[in-house]
Design an enzyme around this catalytic site. Structure first.
Site, mmCIF file in Angstrom:
data_model
loop_
_atom_site.group_PDB
_atom_site.id
_atom_site.type_symbol
_atom_site.label_atom_id
_atom_site.label_comp_id
_atom_site.label_asym_id
_atom_site.label_seq_id
_atom_site.Cartn_x
_atom_site.Cartn_y
_atom_site.Cartn_z
ATOM 1 N N SER A 108 0.808 -1.217 0.000
ATOM 2 C CA SER A 108 0.000 0.000 0.000
ATOM 3 C C SER A 108 0.846 1.274 0.000
ATOM 4 O O SER A 108 1.952 1.308 0.538
ATOM 5 C CB SER A 108 -0.922 0.002 1.225
ATOM 6 O OG SER A 108 -0.171 -0.153 2.399
ATOM 7 N N GLN A 110 1.682 4.468 1.626
ATOM 8 C CA GLN A 110 1.566 4.672 3.063
ATOM 9 C C GLN A 110 2.614 5.662 3.559
ATOM 10 O O GLN A 110 3.540 6.028 2.830
ATOM 11 C CB GLN A 110 1.765 3.331 3.777
ATOM 12 C CG GLN A 110 3.088 2.650 3.436
ATOM 13 C CD GLN A 110 3.213 1.268 4.067
ATOM 14 O OE1 GLN A 110 3.965 1.092 5.010
ATOM 15 N NE2 GLN A 110 2.487 0.286 3.537
ATOM 16 N N HIS A 112 4.402 6.764 7.705
ATOM 17 C CA HIS A 112 4.405 6.439 9.130
ATOM 18 C C HIS A 112 4.466 7.733 9.935
ATOM 19 O O HIS A 112 5.223 8.645 9.591
ATOM 20 C CB HIS A 112 5.592 5.542 9.463
ATOM 21 C CG HIS A 112 5.609 4.284 8.654
ATOM 22 N ND1 HIS A 112 4.589 3.351 8.709
ATOM 23 C CD2 HIS A 112 6.493 3.808 7.739
ATOM 24 C CE1 HIS A 112 4.867 2.362 7.873
ATOM 25 N NE2 HIS A 112 6.000 2.615 7.268
ATOM 26 N N LYS A 135 7.615 4.904 13.397
ATOM 27 C CA LYS A 135 8.027 3.705 12.666
ATOM 28 C C LYS A 135 8.917 4.071 11.480
ATOM 29 O O LYS A 135 8.585 3.752 10.333
ATOM 30 C CB LYS A 135 6.796 2.934 12.200
ATOM 31 C CG LYS A 135 7.110 1.514 11.728
ATOM 32 C CD LYS A 135 5.888 0.903 11.061
ATOM 33 C CE LYS A 135 6.202 -0.445 10.456
ATOM 34 N NZ LYS A 135 5.116 -0.949 9.608
ATOM 35 N N GLU A 137 11.799 3.413 8.878
ATOM 36 C CA GLU A 137 12.269 2.108 8.393
ATOM 37 C C GLU A 137 13.246 2.292 7.242
ATOM 38 O O GLU A 137 13.295 3.344 6.602
ATOM 39 C CB GLU A 137 11.082 1.217 7.983
ATOM 40 C CG GLU A 137 10.184 1.822 6.935
ATOM 41 C CD GLU A 137 8.875 1.047 6.759
ATOM 42 O OE1 GLU A 137 8.483 0.287 7.645
ATOM 43 O OE2 GLU A 137 8.221 1.245 5.720
ATOM 44 N N HIS A 276 5.389 6.419 0.647
ATOM 45 C CA HIS A 276 6.166 5.377 -0.020
ATOM 46 C C HIS A 276 5.303 4.137 -0.285
ATOM 47 O O HIS A 276 4.232 3.977 0.303
ATOM 48 C CB HIS A 276 7.399 4.982 0.812
ATOM 49 C CG HIS A 276 7.068 4.387 2.147
ATOM 50 N ND1 HIS A 276 6.794 5.162 3.250
ATOM 51 C CD2 HIS A 276 6.954 3.101 2.570
ATOM 52 C CE1 HIS A 276 6.531 4.374 4.287
ATOM 53 N NE2 HIS A 276 6.615 3.115 3.907
ATOM 54 N N ARG A 295 -2.453 4.477 5.671
ATOM 55 C CA ARG A 295 -2.531 4.012 4.277
ATOM 56 C C ARG A 295 -3.464 4.898 3.454
ATOM 57 O O ARG A 295 -4.405 5.467 3.984
ATOM 58 C CB ARG A 295 -3.037 2.566 4.224
ATOM 59 C CG ARG A 295 -2.095 1.582 4.862
ATOM 60 C CD ARG A 295 -2.631 0.149 4.779
ATOM 61 N NE ARG A 295 -1.729 -0.758 5.454
ATOM 62 C CZ ARG A 295 -1.743 -0.996 6.762
ATOM 63 N NH1 ARG A 295 -2.631 -0.383 7.520
ATOM 64 N NH2 ARG A 295 -0.882 -1.824 7.310
ATOM 65 N N LYS A 301 -6.941 -2.672 2.954
ATOM 66 C CA LYS A 301 -6.976 -2.378 4.392
ATOM 67 C C LYS A 301 -7.567 -0.986 4.656
ATOM 68 O O LYS A 301 -7.853 -0.222 3.742
ATOM 69 C CB LYS A 301 -5.562 -2.454 4.976
ATOM 70 C CG LYS A 301 -4.989 -3.859 5.006
ATOM 71 C CD LYS A 301 -3.637 -3.852 5.694
ATOM 72 C CE LYS A 301 -3.037 -5.247 5.731
ATOM 73 N NZ LYS A 301 -1.701 -5.251 6.318
#
Length: 422
Positions: A108, A110, A112, A135, A137, A276, A295, A301
């Site tokens: 997806s 999304q 954070h 989050k 990453e 991203h 998302r 979702k």
């Protein structure tokens, strides 16, 4: 009995639908190499290998002296293994989750949240935002890897507005012209115009954007069938995403976001509020220990368009600027360090040439080691017996613990090690 400080882990695999199938998946290959008794199902997706102590996928310790204990339980009983700085800073928790991903279909679109927003979202909507942590990453390519990351330079978005009439209709002339005028503006003006355009797209009525998307897909399919070059409409990627997520607003995001292609060993870092989506390939991923994801498309979702449009970083940059550099260690030429601007994690790529002896040096942090290629026998002061390292092996290494390797593979070894460098 000597205190246990280094031990192998059995790590859970997540079989999400977007994963590569059977032995096409790097996750499945690592699993099969590490344990010859594992049966890989040829028709099932093997999407993620989780190496850490996350409650949704806590690794199990493979040492008969501590039967059926998870890594999370062991750390809770032995918090000193984290290293004193890490233990105090992160309240006795392992601050990162280490993963291998094998991506067959787009994940997806999304972003954070940062810690402030994560706290607010968790308080308001705990079902959708299960913790109060940020989050950040990082993805490091194992095979050629493709993803979308951050907003494109404005000139590229403007070119798409001019070359893709369906995209322009969706954004509307007023917002499109404002973005076109902003090309010579100061950064704040550019960000404001970009925010308006992206928000207009994301909030457009479903029937309206589906009609425009269908027109676009029909036109690109026709041009491709006639052998025409569709690159000025990003045609190939559009058709790929539309085949995976027909009628999804995320298909239009390719005109806003950079498409980043990573070669093995190259990385991208995804900080807070960075839009991203991973598209295809296998990678190592390391992240702060959180499940918070906002998302906006390419997903069945929960979608939270309002939060996403509010929180995003609308600073355009080139796709090359999104590639995160690895720095070769001055102390050990075999080590390349990916050290992002967050305290939660760093990753080392350890490329050992065809030498017989190598020392994995101690760091003042618990770490997790993954073997990607090569074989060796390892010993450490905190292990009473020799350890066999082979492709797919995963080890937990307590803080300030080193491992001596006797390398047996003629081509050397490739290892990745996640830790926390405070």
């Amino acid at each position: 009995m000597a205190e246990l400080r280094v031990f192998p882990l059995s790590c859970p695999v997540q079989k999400y639908a977007w994963g590569k199938i059977g032995l096409d998946s790097e996750v499945a290959k690592l699993l099969a190499s590490s344990d010859p008794l594992v049966q890989i199902a040829p028709d099932q997706p093997y999407a993620e290998l989780w190496m850490g102590a996350h409650p949704k996928g806590d690794a199990i310790i493979l040492d008969n002296r501590i039967p059926q204990k998870t890594l999370g339980q062991w750390i809770a009983d032995n918090p000193g293994c984290l290293g004193s700085k890490v233990k105090d800073t992160f309240q006795g928790q392992l601050p990162f989750l280490f993963k291998v991903l094998s991506v067959n279909m787009a994940l997806s679109i999304q972003a954070h949240p940062n810690k402030d927003l994560a706290g607010k979202l968790h308080a308001q909507f705990p079902d959708h935002y299960p913790d109060a942590n940020h989050k950040p990453e990082m993805a490091i390519a194992l095979t050629p890897f493709q993803g979308m990351c951050g907003f494109r330079p404005v000139q590229e978005i403007v070119a798409f507005l001019q070359n893709v009439p369906e995209f322009r209709v969706l954004i509307g002339d007023v917002a499109a012209e404002q973005l076109e005028r902003s090309v010579n503006d100061d950064p704040r003006g550019v960000s404001a115009a970009l925010r308006i355009c992206f928000t207009r797209m994301m909030k457009s009525e479903k029937k309206f954007f589906v009609d425009q998307l269908n027109l676009l897909v029909k036109r690109i399919s026709q041009e491709a069938a006639e052998g025409k070059d569709t690159s000025d409409s990003n045609g190939e990627l559009l058709l790929q995403l539309h085949s995976q997520f027909p009628g999804d607003i995320g298909c239009f995001a390719i005109y806003f976001l950079n498409v980043v292609r990573l070669n093995p060993g190259e990385a991208m870092f995804l900080g807070a509020n960075e839009p991203h989506a991973y598209l295809y390939g296998d990678c190592i991923e390391c992240m702060a220990c959180s499940d918070n994801t906002v998302r906006a498309g390419l997903t069945p979702k929960f979608i939270d368009v309002l939060t996403l449009c509010e929180m995003l970083n609308y600073t355009p940059a080139s796709s090359s600027a999104k590639i995160f550099p690895a720095i070769q260690s001055q102390l050990d030429p075999c080590v390349y360090l990916y050290d992002p601007p967050v305290p939660d994690f760093a990753v080392m790529r350890i490329q050992i040439p065809s030498i017989k002896l190598y020392l994995i040096s101690a760091v003042d942090s618990a770490s997790i080691l993954l073997v990607i290629q090569g074989t060796a026998v390892g010993t450490s002061t905190g292990a009473t017996s020799e350890m066999t390292l082979r492709r797919g092996s995963v080890f937990f290494i307590s803080a300030n613990e080193s491992i001596s390797l006797q390398v047996s593979s003629p081509d050397g070894m490739l290892l990745f090690r996640a830790c926390c460098l405070l």
